[in-house]
Every structure is written in structure tokens, then in C-alpha cells.
Design a protein around this motif. Structure first.
Motif, PDB file in Angstrom:
ATOM      1  N   GLY A 394      29.762  32.342  40.548  1.00 53.04           N
ATOM      2  CA  GLY A 394      29.847  31.868  41.920  1.00 53.04           C
ATOM      3  C   GLY A 394      31.012  30.945  42.187  1.00 53.04           C
ATOM      4  O   GLY A 394      31.885  30.716  41.346  1.00 53.04           O
ATOM      5  N   ARG A 395      30.986  30.359  43.373  1.00 52.74           N
ATOM      6  CA  ARG A 395      32.150  29.640  43.881  1.00 52.74           C
ATOM      7  C   ARG A 395      32.075  28.126  43.699  1.00 52.74           C
ATOM      8  O   ARG A 395      32.984  27.384  44.083  1.00 52.74           O
ATOM      9  CB  ARG A 395      32.317  29.970  45.373  1.00 52.74           C
ATOM     10  N   ASN A 396      31.006  27.629  43.109  1.00 56.61           N
ATOM     11  CA  ASN A 396      30.890  26.174  42.959  1.00 56.61           C
ATOM     12  C   ASN A 396      31.922  25.584  41.999  1.00 56.61           C
ATOM     13  O   ASN A 396      32.611  24.619  42.342  1.00 56.61           O
ATOM     14  CB  ASN A 396      29.472  25.789  42.530  1.00 56.61           C
ATOM     15  N   PRO A 397      32.071  26.102  40.771  1.00 58.45           N
ATOM     16  CA  PRO A 397      33.079  25.523  39.863  1.00 58.45           C
ATOM     17  C   PRO A 397      34.498  25.809  40.367  1.00 58.45           C
ATOM     18  O   PRO A 397      34.785  26.920  40.819  1.00 58.45           O
ATOM     19  CB  PRO A 397      32.811  26.248  38.534  1.00 58.45           C
ATOM     20  N   PHE A 398      35.375  24.831  40.283  1.00 63.71           N
ATOM     21  CA  PHE A 398      36.765  25.047  40.675  1.00 63.71           C
ATOM     22  C   PHE A 398      37.684  24.177  39.824  1.00 63.71           C
ATOM     23  O   PHE A 398      37.265  23.173  39.226  1.00 63.71           O
ATOM     24  CB  PHE A 398      36.976  24.764  42.161  1.00 63.71           C
ATOM     25  N   PHE A 399      38.950  24.573  39.774  1.00 62.76           N
ATOM     26  CA  PHE A 399      39.982  23.828  39.049  1.00 62.76           C
ATOM     27  C   PHE A 399      41.186  23.715  39.973  1.00 62.76           C
ATOM     28  O   PHE A 399      41.624  24.719  40.559  1.00 62.76           O
ATOM     29  CB  PHE A 399      40.365  24.551  37.758  1.00 62.76           C
ATOM     30  N   ILE A 400      41.722  22.521  40.105  1.00 57.69           N
ATOM     31  CA  ILE A 400      42.868  22.306  40.991  1.00 57.69           C
ATOM     32  C   ILE A 400      44.154  22.360  40.176  1.00 57.69           C
ATOM     33  O   ILE A 400      44.334  21.599  39.222  1.00 57.69           O
ATOM     34  CB  ILE A 400      42.759  20.960  41.730  1.00 57.69           C
ATOM     35  N   ALA A 401      45.033  23.278  40.530  1.00 57.66           N
ATOM     36  CA  ALA A 401      46.364  23.387  39.922  1.00 57.66           C
ATOM     37  C   ALA A 401      47.380  23.327  41.043  1.00 57.66           C
ATOM     38  O   ALA A 401      47.430  24.213  41.894  1.00 57.66           O
ATOM     39  CB  ALA A 401      46.496  24.691  39.141  1.00 57.66           C
ATOM     40  N   HIS A 406      41.376  26.942  42.172  1.00 53.65           N
ATOM     41  CA  HIS A 406      41.103  28.217  41.512  1.00 53.65           C
ATOM     42  C   HIS A 406      39.611  28.334  41.227  1.00 53.65           C
ATOM     43  O   HIS A 406      38.981  27.373  40.777  1.00 53.65           O
ATOM     44  CB  HIS A 406      41.894  28.331  40.202  1.00 53.65           C
ATOM     45  N   ARG A 407      39.072  29.506  41.512  1.00 56.25           N
ATOM     46  CA  ARG A 407      37.670  29.806  41.220  1.00 56.25           C
ATOM     47  C   ARG A 407      37.621  30.812  40.076  1.00 56.25           C
ATOM     48  O   ARG A 407      38.638  31.137  39.466  1.00 56.25           O
ATOM     49  CB  ARG A 407      36.978  30.361  42.466  1.00 56.25           C
ATOM     50  N   THR A 408      36.443  31.323  39.803  1.00 55.29           N
ATOM     51  CA  THR A 408      36.287  32.205  38.634  1.00 55.29           C
ATOM     52  C   THR A 408      36.291  33.683  39.006  1.00 55.29           C
ATOM     53  O   THR A 408      35.864  34.519  38.214  1.00 55.29           O
ATOM     54  CB  THR A 408      34.981  31.877  37.895  1.00 55.29           C
TER      55      THR A 408
END
Length: 763
Positions: A394-401, A406-408
Motif C-alpha cells: 500500500g501507499r502508507n510507507p514512503f521515502f523522500i528523495a 517514493h512509494r512501493t
């Protein structure tokens, strides 16, 4: 405009009422001899009924309003058009015409009145998809034959044009396996049967003759003969029609596709007698009646070429007896023959190798466990499992670059050397695992059949509001109420699995199709919309992943120049796949012992719902700094465009590996696994696109240079390759691309006059 024959139309409405309802009023259902609807808008319900049987068939009645009438009137109200426009819609849908001068597409006594375009217009995109599936024709070929007006629909049956003096005068219609007929009857037109010809006969260097329409289409599709210059295909529409074969240039090689029965052998000999010259006979392998049956069983262009190499080539020479009476005889010959000399030599390229570091954690253990039980390639198993799990998370985890979150969600395309690369097998194994982890998601959120951007948005749409004028005591007040017209989709996760990815490329190539930009939006942010005026749906926070399956040949034909340079290609992880082993008895995944891993994945999916921003630890940041420098090295050409998002792809892969370890922190081992898998995809891109330049003129020149030992002068390129139909600046640009890309070099030759510029392909 020609007057409508209302009596003919009424008869058709009565006889085909159910077919009309199923085509236009799709939300209804058949109940006790009636087609039930809620009202004239076509909503589901049972207030309105269309009679399907008996003398009143084709009539409708709305019990709530008392309205009723003939079916065409209902269609007019349903679509907000006139009765005449509704009649035209019926004509287009069924390939008919109800005009006073006779049926278009049915019996007509004059050639000029025959309207073949109505047959072609009646052929829908779904019809082409069904045809491709039924006859194992490539999506690109199915689209091509419609564009070339070589196929149509007549009363739900397939039809093919009969040409006379450059004009379509009738249709050859397939009723069933053994019954074909002509519309109108050829006798009424005063003409005889005519062959179906694909390609230009006058400038052909190679001609294929067949008695069967399906043999002709299968050969054209599997070998790409329909888009190969100098190749022509002729279908005589029957084994007894060799006399219809037209004159063929003496320079052309003639091949007859022979069916394995007595009629097929007679057709072969009659063809040779008709032409009065040697022909070569191509027979399918033992066990197959004809070429079409062989291709339906999975034969490829390479199989076609290999079978001919293995002495399936027979030279037929008409031998005339001294009294001028006799039948052709057969002399078998040996020798090599390659159908497609431009096909890539797979042995000269290095097939990518997957590093062991990619099999990290629980995901790697699953792939290692199921790999012995399937013929699928481990890289295809791994990348598709990563895509599937990334969507489930799903869309809850994210990483900022930088400035991007960015999602999975990932996109991948599995590219097989042939149809036997076990691409479908690989996804079947992955889907089996995903079903064990989340059966409800697997059943409801894995879809296929992308055909437009609007259709993709609809699968993840937000609620749609509608403003309704407020009434009091039957009068409008001038104020409006906002209501929910459509409640939208709650679960914004969507995995699109396209096992015929070439079909996706085909629909993206159509004018005004919005699929490509919406796919790019889906990778970037998940906030989707189009500027189509009458399409109110938008999507926010969509979490879309894509898996596509395609063969090398289909990819080469389907992917256009703009797909390389508009960012479509670099949003995908390209994965080469081939059959990894032979398992004659198949494999049983239930024996893989995955109970513990599946339970672990289920816990991962639940746990990830609580995760938001992810970060790297110190060791991972140091490793990423070193890795980033390597990734920043510029790669030119098409390959450089295809792998331009390598950094972002590694970020997303590392997120999935970390989350699968139930870690909110991305460690070095997660980055190493992501880099190993990304490297395989990068090597796959080099393998698939390394000889692509991204410019059709440059690629055409390079193909010509590789076909000559001593290269070509600039003048020869202009004359032979482009028939003097290219501007000097355009030719300069194409040659510069070849030179700077390292594909070719120029050599200056001294002559008595002006020096010549000779171009030679580099090895």
C-alpha cells in the motif's frame, strides 16, 4: 441520405432483439423472455422490459412511466440521439444497412452499392482481442489487418474482402469451421472468386501461397511478413482454387504452404502447374494438419525457420510428358533457409545473469523455494513477486528523495525470447503465493485489459459528486444540492497484469489515447486525471503497479521511438526471461513448504499499515553515496533513456526489501539486494535495446549497412534505402546518430571527381 427501410429494420429488431440489448444495454439482464432494466437510461432494475420472444419481440414497455415502443426508440432515448442516428448505430454494430437500395454488407445486385467499410467499422477492439486469442495472432497484426481494411464483421461472423480491379465488391464470410459463403453471392455480381493478396506483388522477392485464410494470417503474424518489404502473401480461399493464383514476377521465390491431406498435395501440384515454374513446399511438422494448427500449438518464427532448415523444403517442378499430358512431379532438395534474416542472433549477445545478493530475506527464500518446482526463470519470479508485494504493502510507507516521495509501487515487463519462455508460468507461481497472503486483494485488485487512461483511472477513482437542481413544490429554486453520484473505490491498490503487453502498446499508439500519460502519472504520484471533457473521474493517492509480458519480437515491433524518450520506458524494470529447466511432469508448489514464509508475509502486510516515512541508516547512506556516483555515469542512446531512473528504481526496491524484513530503516543489505536486482534489469535493457538507436531512419540505414560487406556510400544510402525520398539535413542527423552511437563509421574514398563518403557498420 438514403431512406431507411423500416420494414426491414423492424424484422431485424424482432429477430435479433436479445443481441441488440446485449450490445447496447449492457446493465440489463434476461428474465423470463424479457430484457430487464431500471429505466430508459439503461440502469439496472426491472421496471422496464424489452420483449425478446414471440410476436412482440423488439418492443419495450416501462411500467413506471407507461412509455414504450420499438427498440430503436429506446436506444435513441438511452443515447440522447435521434431515431435515425440510433439506426446508424445498429448498422455499424452489426455490419448492416437498412436502406431502400438494399443491405450494405448483404445481398446487392450491383458492385458499386457494396459498402465494405460498414463491415470494418463493425469490428470492435474487443473483437480484435478475441481474434488474437482464438487464432494466436499478435495484437499488432490484428490492429494492422483492420487498419488495412482486410477484416470485418457480418452478423457476428468474420468477413474478408473480395477485391476486383482495386475495389471491394463482396465479402467472404466464415459461418463455422467448414462453411464459408459470399455476400452478396458472386453469381449475382457476374464474377468469379478472387484471391486475397497481402503486400505488393509487383515488387516482391518472396511470395507465400496458401489455400487457407487462417494459414495466411498465421504466417504473416508469427513471422512479421506483413511488415517486411518485398514479401507478399496470397490466399486462394480453397484448395480447388489454384487457378486463381495471379502472375508472379520471375525473380520472386514462391513458397506454397501445404496442408497435410490429399487436397493439400493436389493444391501444391496445381499451384506449380498454374505458374509453370518451380515452387517450394512448406509443410508443418508431423502431427499438425496445417500451418495454422502448428502456430496455434505455439510455433514461433524461429520454429518456422528451423523446421524449414530441417528438410521441410521441397522443390516442385512441373514435368511435362512428351505428349504434353502429365502432372507435376516432386524432387526433394536440401539446403538452408532462414525466414527472417534480420532476426537478432541471440547467441552473439550476453544473456543477463542474476546475482545471488538479489535473493534477500523472506522474498528471496520464497523464490528459492518455488524455483525447483517450476520451469520459470528465477529473475521473472523475483521481480514479479517484488511488484506484487509492493502493491499489497500500500501507499502508507514512503521515502523522500530530493523533492519526490517514493512509494512501493513498481512497473516491470517480462520479456521472453519466445512464447515458450514461461512468462505466464512465472506469474502463475507468483499469483499463487500472493493469493495465500491476501486472497481478497488477489481476487479484487488484480486486473487486466488496459485500453485507455480513463479506464485505468476508473479502477481507482475517487467519489464523484453531482450537483442537482433543488425543487420545491415542483419548481426549481435556483439552488443546487451536492450528492454522491458514484462512491468511488475504497482500496486504491491495483495490480495490472497484462500477459499480452503488445496489445497495450497497440492501444497507446492510437490517436488521442490517454493511456501512456496516465501510466506515467501512476508511477510518479498516483494522482490521476485527464482533460477529456465528459469524463468526470479523478483519482488521488492511487497505488498502481504493472506487470507486462511480451516476446522480443513483439517488443521490437510494438515499442515506438516516443516510448523511449517520453519517460514511459524508464518507469519500467525490463526483465529478460527464458525457460530455466524442463519439468515433463510439471511441479507442485504446495510441496515447496512455504507455510512459514507466507505467514511471515501476512504479518509484514499488516505491520506496514502503521509505517510512514522510511530512512536509511548511516552505513546505508555511506554505501548509497558510493553507489550514486556509479549510477550517475552517463549512458548514451536508447539504453541510457531506458535506465535513466535507475536511482529511483533502486530506492523503491530497497524499500520493499526493508519492509519485508519488518524494518522501517533501510540498511546496506537492502540496498545491495536492490542494486543486484536493478543491475539484472539494466543488463536486460542492454540486451534488449543495445542495438536500438531510437531513430527509424538511423535503424533503417544500419540494417542496410549490416547487409553489405563493403558498406554503402552516402549516395547509395540515399538511393537504395530511401529511394531519394529524404531531406539532406534529416540524412545528416541519422548518420550522426550512427557515428556518435558507435554503430557505424565513415570512410573517405578518393575518386576522379568529388571524393565519396562510404559508411560501414561497426561489428
Amino acid at each position: 441520405m438514403e431512406r431507411i427501410d423500416w420494414d426491414q429494420l423492424s424484422e431485424f429488431e424482432q429477430n435479433r432483439a436479445e443481441d441488440i440489448c446485449r450490445h447496447f444495454l449492457t446493465n440489463g439482464k434476461k428474465v423470463s423472455g424479457e430484457w430487464k432494466l431500471g429505466d430508459f437510461t439503461g440502469a439496472s432494475g426491472d421496471s422496464l422490459g424489452v420483449q425478446l420472444e414471440g410476436k412482440r419481440a423488439g418492443l419495450w414497455h416501462d411500467r413506471a412511466t407507461g412509455a414504450g415502443g420499438r427498440l430503436r426508440k429506446l436506444l435513441a432515448q438511452n443515447r440522447g440521439i435521434s431515431d435515425e442516428a440510433a439506426v446508424e448505430d445498429i448498422e455499424r454494430a452489426f455490419g448492416l444497412s437498412f436502406r431502400k437500395n438494399g443491405y450494405r454488407g448483404q445481398t446487392n445486385s450491383t458492385r458499386d452499392a457494396f459498402n465494405w467499410s460498414s463491415f470494418v467499422e463493425a469490428t470492435t477492439d474487443q473483437d480484435l482481442i478475441n481474434l488474437g486469442t482464438w487464432r494466436e495472432l499478435t495484437p499488432a497484426f490484428c490492429v494492422w489487418i483492420k487498419d488495412q481494411l482486410l477484416i470485418g464483421r457480418y452478423n457476428g461472423m468474420w468477413a474478408f474482402p473480395v477485391m476486383l480491379e482495386g475495389q471491394v465488391v463482396a465479402a467472404h464470410v466464415r459461418r463455422d469451421k467448414h462453411q464459408w459463403f459470399f455476400v452478396p453471392k458472386l453469381g449475382e455480381l457476374g464474377i468469379k472468386n478472387q484471391p486475397l493478396v497481402i503486400g505488393g506483388l509487383g515488387d516482391s522477392g518472396r511470395v507465400f501461397i496458401s489455400e487457407s485464410t487462417w494459414d495466411t494470417f498465421s504466417t504473416a503474424s508469427v513471422t512479421s511478413a506483413y511488415e517486411t518489404e518485398g514479401v507478399c502473401l496470397i490466399c486462394t480461399r480453397g484448395a480447388n482454387n489454384a487457378v486463381l493464383i495471379p502472375e508472379i514476377p520471375d525473380r520472386a521465390e514462391v513458397f506454397v504452404l501445404v496442408q497435410r491431406d490429399e487436397a493439400g498435395e493436389k493444391f501444391l501440384q496445381a499451384a506449380a502447374a498454374r505458374l509453370g515454374r518451380p515452387v517450394k513446399a512448406i509443410r508443418p511438422p508431423e502431427g499438425y494438419k496445417d500451418v495454422n494448427e502448428w502456430i496455434l500449438a505455439g510455433a514461433t518464427a524461429n520454429d518456422f525457420s528451423k523446421a524449414i532448415d530441417e528438410s521441410l523444403l521441397v522443390l516442385v517442378v512441373p514435368q511435362v510428358a512428351p505428349n504434353n499430358i502429365g502432372l507435376p512431379g516432386e524432387i526433394e532438395i536440401s539446403g538452408n533457409y532462414s525466414f527472417n534474416s534480420s532476426a537478432p542472433n541471440l547467441e552473439k549477445r550476453n544473456f543477463p545473469q542474476l546475482q545471488g545478493a538479489a535473493f534477500h530475506g523472506i522474498i528471496g527464500r520464497i523464490v528459492r523455494s518455488i524455483e525447483p518446482f517450476t520451469e520459470a526463470h528465477p529473475a521473472a519470479l523475483l521481480i514479479q513477486l517484488m511488484v506484487g508485494i509492493g502493491n499489497m504493502l500500500g501507499r502508507n510507507p514512503f521515502f523522500i528523495a530530493g523533492n519526490q516521495e517514493h512509494r512501493t509501487n513498481l512497473f516491470t515487463s517480462i520479456v521472453g525470447r519466445s512464447s515458450k519462455a514461461r512468462k505466464g508460468t512465472s506469474f502463475g507461481c507468483v499469483r499463487w503465493v500472493l493469493r495465500k497472503v491476501g486472497e481478497d486483494w488477489e481476487q479484487k485488485r488484480i486486473v487486466s485489459g488496459m485500453s485507455s487512461g480513463e479506464g485505468l483511472i476508473w479502477q481507482v477513482r475517487d467519489p464523484i459528486e453531482k450537483h442537482v437542481a433543488r425543487k420545491e413544490k415542483g419548481r426549481f429554486t435556483g439552488e443546487y444540492d451536492t450528492i454522491i453520484d458514484d462512491h468511488g473505490i475504497d482500496d486504491k491498490r491495483l495490480l495490472v497484469a497484462e500477459t499480452e503487453f503488445a496489445q497495450t502498446f497497440a492501444v497507446m499508439g492510437r490517436e488521442r489515447n490517454t493511456l501512456s500519460p496516465v501510466i506515467r502519472q501512476a508511477w510518479d504520484s498516483g494522482n490521476l486525471r485527464t482533460m477529456v471533457k465528459n469524463f468526470p473521474a479523478v483519482a488521488t493517492g492511487a497505488h498502481i503497479s504493472i506487470i507486462g509480458h511480451i516476446t522480443e519480437q513483439e517488443l521490437k515491433r510494438s515499442m515506438h521511438e516516443c516510448d523511449f524518450f517520453n519517460g514511459f520506458a524508464n518507469r519500467f524494470l525490463w526483465c529478460c526471461a527464458c525457460r530455466s529447466k524442463l519439468l515433463p511432469e510439471g511441479g507442485d508448489l504446495s510441496s515447496a513448504g512455504l507455510e512459514q514464509e507466507i505467514a511471515g508475509l501476512l504479518e509484514v502486510v499488516r505491520w506496514s499499515e502503521t509505517i510512514r516515512e522510511m530512512k536509511r541508516d548511516e552505513e546505508a547512506r555511506e554505501y548509497w553515496a558510493t553507489l550514486y556516483q556509479k549510477l550517475a555515469e552517463e549512458t548514451t542512446g536508447v539504453v541510457g533513456e531506458v535506465i535513466a531512473r535507475a536511482e529511483a528504481q533502486i530506492v523503491r526496491l530497497s524499500m520493499i526489501f526493508a519492509l519485508a524484513d519488518r524494518s522501517q530503516v533501510i540498511r546496506r543489505d537492502h540496498l545491495e539486494a536492490a542494486y543486484a536486482l536493478s543491475s539484472y534489469c539494466e543488463d536486460s535493457a542492454r540486451y534488449l535495446f543495445g542495438d536500438r538507436i531510437g531513430d527509424s531512419n538511423s535503424e533503417k540505414i544500419l540494417e542496410a549497412l549490416r547487409a553489405t560487406e563493403n558498406g554503402l556510400t552516402r549516395s547509395e544510402i540515399n538511393n537504395r534505402v530511401f529511394q531519394r525520398n529524404i531531406q539532406g539535413k534529416t540524412l545528416d542527423d541519422a548518420l550522426d546518430l550512427l557515428k556518435h552511437g558507435g554503430f557505424a563509421e565513415s570512410i573517405t574514398e578518393r575518386t576522379d571527381g568529388r571524393n565519396a563518403e562510404r559508411w560501414v557498420a561497426k561489428s
